[in-house]
Design an enzyme around this catalytic site. Sequence first.
Site, short mmCIF file in Angstrom:
data_model
loop_
_atom_site.label_atom_id
_atom_site.label_comp_id
_atom_site.label_asym_id
_atom_site.label_seq_id
_atom_site.Cartn_x
_atom_site.Cartn_y
_atom_site.Cartn_z
N ASP A 65 -6.04 3.23 1.64
CA ASP A 65 -4.62 2.93 1.64
C ASP A 65 -4.01 3.59 0.41
O ASP A 65 -4.72 3.94 -0.54
CB ASP A 65 -4.36 1.42 1.61
CG ASP A 65 -3.02 1.04 2.22
OD1 ASP A 65 -3.01 0.23 3.16
OD2 ASP A 65 -1.97 1.53 1.75
N ASP B 116 2.40 1.84 10.33
CA ASP B 116 3.84 2.03 10.48
C ASP B 116 4.04 3.05 11.61
O ASP B 116 3.50 4.15 11.55
CB ASP B 116 4.40 2.58 9.17
CG ASP B 116 5.91 2.79 9.19
OD1 ASP B 116 6.51 2.84 10.28
OD2 ASP B 116 6.48 2.91 8.10
N GLU C 209 -11.49 2.21 7.61
CA GLU C 209 -10.22 1.63 8.04
C GLU C 209 -9.09 2.39 7.34
O GLU C 209 -9.03 2.39 6.10
CB GLU C 209 -10.16 0.14 7.70
CG GLU C 209 -8.88 -0.53 8.12
CD GLU C 209 -8.76 -1.99 7.69
OE1 GLU C 209 -7.80 -2.64 8.11
OE2 GLU C 209 -9.62 -2.48 6.92
#
Length: 173
Positions: free
Chosen positions: A27, A76, A2
């Site tokens: 992330d 985003d 992910e």
Amino acid sequence: MELGCGKGEYTLHLAEQNPNRNYIGIDIKGARLWRGAKTALEKGLKNTAFLRIQIELIASCFSEAEIDEIWITFPDPQLKYKRNRHILVHPDFLDKYKKIVKKDALIHIKTDSEFLFGYTLGVLKNYPGNIIFAHDDIYNNPNTPPDAVAIKTFYEKKFLKEGKSIKYIKFKL
């Protein structure tokens, strides 16, 4: 895997559903990853890991053809023109993903952004690979693949409450 996983909602859910497969959330925000890692530990998930890196460096973290599947959920959209190279489906990123995914690996993107949905379709039209499924309102389409609606992230629930449609694309490189 992910990408831009935040708290790792997809990573955690998929790991619970498939205990014999490994899942990695990526992330750059440490606090978000901490929450996902803490939840994985609390749930005793041994098939989950989290990696704090810039996605631009992904090809240096994985071997060639190591990854089976990529999920990009509510990234985003990088609406400013100067930021378009930061869009996670920009051709430069797709080139990096192509190095680490297996031959028939699936890539999924979910978004509420009309811009990102259209941008992705445009990029994929000119990029070697194929679109398996694309729709601009997956919760109002009876042909939506079950994996596209099986997990609802925090943002997805928020956007649905606001009446926004959720867009989804499944493709191969």
